[in-house]
Design a protein around this motif. Structure first.
Motif, short mmCIF file in Angstrom:
data_model
loop_
_atom_site.label_atom_id
_atom_site.label_comp_id
_atom_site.label_asym_id
_atom_site.label_seq_id
_atom_site.Cartn_x
_atom_site.Cartn_y
_atom_site.Cartn_z
N ASP A 123 0.96 -1.19 0.08
CA ASP A 123 -0.20 0.02 -0.01
C ASP A 123 0.89 1.37 -0.22
OD1 ASP A 123 -2.33 1.69 -0.09
OD2 ASP A 123 -2.57 1.42 2.18
N THR A 124 1.72 1.42 1.02
CA THR A 124 2.55 2.57 1.10
C THR A 124 3.78 2.06 1.70
OG1 THR A 124 1.99 2.92 3.29
CG2 THR A 124 0.61 4.02 1.55
N ILE A 125 4.91 2.98 1.15
CA ILE A 125 6.22 2.86 1.52
C ILE A 125 6.73 4.21 2.15
CG2 ILE A 125 8.48 2.30 0.83
CD1 ILE A 125 7.47 0.90 -1.72
N GLY A 126 7.57 4.09 3.50
CA GLY A 126 7.90 5.25 4.08
C GLY A 126 9.19 4.91 4.83
N ILE A 127 10.01 6.07 4.58
CA ILE A 127 11.25 5.90 5.30
C ILE A 127 11.28 7.18 6.30
CG2 ILE A 127 13.72 6.16 5.26
CD1 ILE A 127 13.80 5.06 2.32
N TYR A 128 11.57 6.70 7.66
CA TYR A 128 11.40 7.71 8.68
C TYR A 128 12.91 7.92 9.30
CZ TYR A 128 6.37 6.96 8.80
OH TYR A 128 5.10 7.15 8.64
N THR A 129 13.24 9.12 9.61
CA THR A 129 14.55 9.34 9.94
C THR A 129 14.58 10.58 10.90
OG1 THR A 129 16.84 10.15 9.30
CG2 THR A 129 14.75 11.06 8.19
N ASN A 130 15.50 10.50 11.98
CA ASN A 130 15.62 11.79 12.96
C ASN A 130 16.47 12.68 12.42
OD1 ASN A 130 18.25 10.36 12.88
ND2 ASN A 130 17.94 9.88 15.13
N ASN A 131 16.68 12.75 10.92
CA ASN A 131 17.42 13.90 10.31
C ASN A 131 16.31 15.39 10.60
OD1 ASN A 131 18.97 15.90 9.07
ND2 ASN A 131 19.51 14.41 7.22
N ASP A 132 16.78 16.45 11.31
CA ASP A 132 15.65 17.20 11.46
C ASP A 132 15.72 18.30 10.15
OD1 ASP A 132 15.09 16.40 13.78
OD2 ASP A 132 16.35 17.48 14.91
N THR A 133 16.68 18.11 9.26
CA THR A 133 16.97 19.03 8.16
C THR A 133 16.32 18.78 6.98
OG1 THR A 133 18.85 17.83 7.25
CG2 THR A 133 19.38 19.66 8.93
N ILE A 134 15.38 17.52 6.96
CA ILE A 134 14.59 17.11 5.87
C ILE A 134 13.05 17.67 6.12
CG2 ILE A 134 16.03 15.20 5.43
CD1 ILE A 134 13.67 13.45 6.26
N GLU A 135 12.34 17.59 5.14
CA GLU A 135 10.83 18.04 5.46
C GLU A 135 10.07 16.72 4.94
OE1 GLU A 135 9.83 20.73 6.17
OE2 GLU A 135 11.79 21.77 6.31
N SER A 136 9.22 16.36 5.80
CA SER A 136 8.17 15.21 5.56
C SER A 136 7.49 15.41 4.52
CB SER A 136 7.21 14.97 6.87
OG SER A 136 8.30 14.71 7.73
N GLY A 137 7.22 14.28 3.50
CA GLY A 137 6.72 14.51 2.42
C GLY A 137 6.74 13.22 1.40
N GLY A 138 5.79 12.71 0.63
CA GLY A 138 6.08 11.48 -0.22
C GLY A 138 6.27 10.52 0.44
N ASN A 139 7.57 9.90 0.51
CA ASN A 139 7.72 8.42 1.10
C ASN A 139 8.73 8.83 2.14
OD1 ASN A 139 7.29 7.85 -2.19
ND2 ASN A 139 6.14 6.60 -0.76
N TYR A 140 8.98 10.07 2.43
CA TYR A 140 10.08 10.19 3.43
C TYR A 140 9.56 11.17 4.62
CZ TYR A 140 12.36 8.76 -0.92
OH TYR A 140 12.84 8.28 -2.03
N PHE A 141 9.77 10.77 5.87
CA PHE A 141 9.25 11.56 6.92
C PHE A 141 10.40 11.57 7.88
CE2 PHE A 141 5.98 8.80 4.83
CZ PHE A 141 5.21 9.51 4.33
N ARG A 142 10.26 12.92 8.68
CA ARG A 142 11.13 13.18 9.66
C ARG A 142 10.27 12.62 11.12
NH1 ARG A 142 11.66 18.87 9.28
NH2 ARG A 142 9.71 19.00 10.41
N LEU A 143 11.25 12.15 11.84
CA LEU A 143 10.52 11.49 13.04
C LEU A 143 9.99 12.72 14.27
CD1 LEU A 143 12.90 8.47 13.75
CD2 LEU A 143 10.42 8.28 13.30
N GLU A 144 8.77 12.44 14.28
CA GLU A 144 8.28 13.26 15.18
C GLU A 144 8.22 13.04 16.77
OE1 GLU A 144 8.11 16.49 14.40
OE2 GLU A 144 8.21 16.27 12.28
N GLU A 145 8.05 13.68 17.66
CA GLU A 145 7.83 13.16 19.02
C GLU A 145 6.75 12.17 19.19
OE1 GLU A 145 7.40 14.96 23.74
OE2 GLU A 145 7.43 16.14 21.91
N GLN A 146 5.64 12.51 18.60
CA GLN A 146 4.45 11.45 18.84
C GLN A 146 4.74 10.16 17.88
OE1 GLN A 146 4.32 14.48 17.30
NE2 GLN A 146 3.45 14.47 15.26
#
Length: 600
Positions: A123-146
């Motif tokens: 259904d979906t593919i996502g890569i989550y990272t704690n790199n704060d300099t990237i923006e969440s969107g598409g298939n790449y997401f910045r790890l938030e506190e929640q």
């Protein structure tokens, strides 16, 4: 006069009506009923086994379907995790959002499109990272506190470097009032240690609608449940998903009642599939219905197979019984001097022939009594005496010379016609017979005994051709030792008759003779059917008896003759294993008791 066997005497005292009734009950009705009952049981078991196999096949197909979907997602995770081009842009520090989007549009944006097209179960593919300099969107997401408080995040960190399957319910992105089930394949991306500056988590969500649809394509009477290692029912083919409840129903293993059949299959042996299983339940009445469908046919078959033979047997036995009774009554009349013929139709079967011959016999007896009865009896007595005299004359003329002359004639004919093999066998047979009849010496050299034994083996070789082989291995010094006549040949004959007769494959006999200290050891070994320990003990016991009832007479004669010449110094034993073969061994001193006494 021989007395009849007691059982036959009892049977002979039973009337025909009771005999026919017993024959019908024991030989017809009881076997038919028994066969029908056994047939019913066998068919019931076969139908039940077939239904259970069909259920198991459906289970296996469903397990393979779910396994293929999960393996597809795992394979995709390997492809993404081993792709170096994902690591460098996600591990880079960006000056601002514009800098990131330039990199994103240059390559990251379109990299997931081929994977989603190739893997339709994803259904979906996502890569989550704690790199704060990237923006969440598409298939790449910045790890938030929640995100760091979610179950899937904590589960992934608890298994670093390993694939993790995690199922949970969360709000739908487009409808916050409704819950959606997420089936995620999780792993940390750490295949390249040089890009380990930031944490990178790959999260692949499988298409749960597709998974549920494939599970519902099985048998409608088979309720399938996908259960995770925590005992939660993730999907069920019999119940609609309750999207309002964030918790899953638990499977405690006791859902199958007495009338329910429970089937369980693990999804696979991979580490990440440990504890995952597919559970199938079905109503046992479904199997019972399949069994009941065959009951009507079996009952009909049983009725037909019972009444049709019964009617035929009643008709046949009635004809038999009536004519036998009529014949019995007329025979009683003949006994009383009334020679009345049977006037009813005779028929062409054996009973009809018996009635016909009875009528002829009755008429003949009636004629003989009044005409030449006494004269014919005298002539028959004279004729019988003449035949007996001729038989005695012929028997007195039959002697061994006639047998030898016949064998010599056959030998001459075979030699003239160049039947070399046949001539050799006839010559051997003639020599063997002459040796058995001319018993001038009881002790002969082992060489002579082995020579005649080989003649016998050649005859057996002629009988069985390529299916029989033999070998005679004797030391030259051993061949000079005197042994009782026929002691080796009898053991070989016994091995051929009892050991090799029932062998279907290659037959073989080995005869060995050797000297050991002051003793001669002779062995006869075959690859026949062998004997059990019980049979071997019984034969050994019969062999050691001085008098027997005819069983094991050959072995007993050899043993007793060896004992006669060598007393307690003879060692005779038999070794045998079922389906392996038998070996007969005797050990005798080089000189018998009589020879030693003569030397003294």
């Amino acid at each position: 006069m021989r007395r009849p066997f007691r059982l036959f005497g009892i049977i002979n005292d039973i009337s025909l009506n009771y005999k026919f009734t017993l024959i019908y009950l024991l030989c017809v009705l009881l076997p038919i009923i028994t066969i029908n009952v056994l047939f019913y049981e066998q068919v019931s078991k076969s139908v039940q086994a077939r239904e259970e196999r069909n259920l198991q096949t459906s289970m296996d197909r469903a397990v393979k379907t779910v396994y293929d979907i999960i393996i597809g997602g795992v394979t995709l995770s390997h492809s993404i995790s081993s792709d170096r081009t994902f690591y460098e842009p996600l591990d880079k520090d960006y000056a601002d959002s514009v800098d990131f989007y330039e990199t994103y549009n240059a390559g990251l944006k379109s990299k997931m499109v081929p994977f989603l097209s190739a893997y339709t179960s994803v259904d979906t593919i996502g890569i989550y990272t704690n790199n704060d300099t990237i923006e969440s969107g598409g298939n790449y997401f910045r790890l938030e506190e929640q995100d760091e408080k979610t179950g899937w995040y904590l589960r992934t960190l608890s298994n670093p470097g390993k694939i993790t399957l995690y199922v949970y319910r969360d709000k739908e992105p487009l409808n916050s009032r409704s819950q959606k089930t997420y089936f995620s394949i999780l792993r940390t991306m750490n295949d390249f240690s040089i890009y380990g500056k930031y944490l990178k988590i790959l999260k692949i969500d499988l298409n749960t609608s597709r998974l549920s649809e494939l599970m519902n394509q099985g048998r409608p009477d088979l309720n399938l449940k996908l259960v995770d290692p925590d005992g939660r029912i993730i999907f069920s083919s019999s119940q609609e998903e309750d999207t309002r409840n964030p918790d899953f129903v638990r499977f405690d293993g006791g859902e199958a009642e007495k009338d329910m059949l429970l089937l369980e299959e693990p999804l696979g042996e991979d580490e990440y599939l440990a504890g995952w299983k597919l559970v199938g339940t079905t109503d046992k009445s479904q199997i019972s219905e399949a069994v009941l469908k065959s009951r009507k046919f079996i009952w009909q078959l049983g009725i037909v197979s019972t009444f049709v033979p019964t009617a035929l047997i009643v008709v046949i036995l009635r004809s038999y019984n009536q004519r036998i009774k009529r014949l019995l009554r007329h025979m009683t009349k003949v006994k009383n001097g009334k020679f009345d013929l049977i006037a009813s139709p005779e028929g062409k079967d054996e009973i009809g022939g018996l009635i016909h011959n009875f009528n002829l016999m009755t008429a003949k007896i009636h004629s003989l009594i009044h005409d030449v009865y006494e004269l014919e009896l005298q002539k028959k007595d004279l004729e019988l005496e003449r035949v007996r005299a001729e038989m005695n004359l012929l028997q007195s003329q039959m002697n061994p010379h006639f047998l030898f002359n016949t064998l010599n004639a056959l030998l001459v004919v075979s030699a003239k016609n160049k039947y070399a093999d046949v001539a050799e066998i006839i010559r051997n047979l003639s020599l063997l017979l002459r040796r058995m009849i001319n018993w001038s010496e009881d002790l002969v050299p082992l060489r002579e005994e082995l020579h005649f034994t080989e003649m016998y083996l050649q005859i057996e070789k002629f009988r069985f051709a390529d299916r029989f082989d033999y070998a005679i291995e004797a030391e030259e010094e051993a061949k000079q030792v005197p042994v009782p006549k026929m002691c080796v040949q009898t053991l070989v004959e016994n091995a051929c008759k009892h050991g090799l007769q029932a062998v279907k494959g290659q037959r073989g006999i080995r005869v060995g003779a050797r000297l050991s200290s002051a003793y001669l050891i002779v062995e006869v070994q075959d690859n026949g059917i062998g004997m059990s320990p019980e049979q071997l003990d019984a034969i050994t016991e019969q062999m050691r008896e001085k008098r027997g009832d005819g069983a094991s007479i050959g072995l007993r004669n050899v043993y007793q003759r060896l004992r006669l010449y060598y007393d307690d110094r003879v060692d005779f034993r038999i070794e045998s294993l079922p389906d392996v073969g038998t070996k007969a061994v005797f050990r005798i001193p080089l000189k018998s008791d009589s020879q030693e006494k003569g030397a003294v």
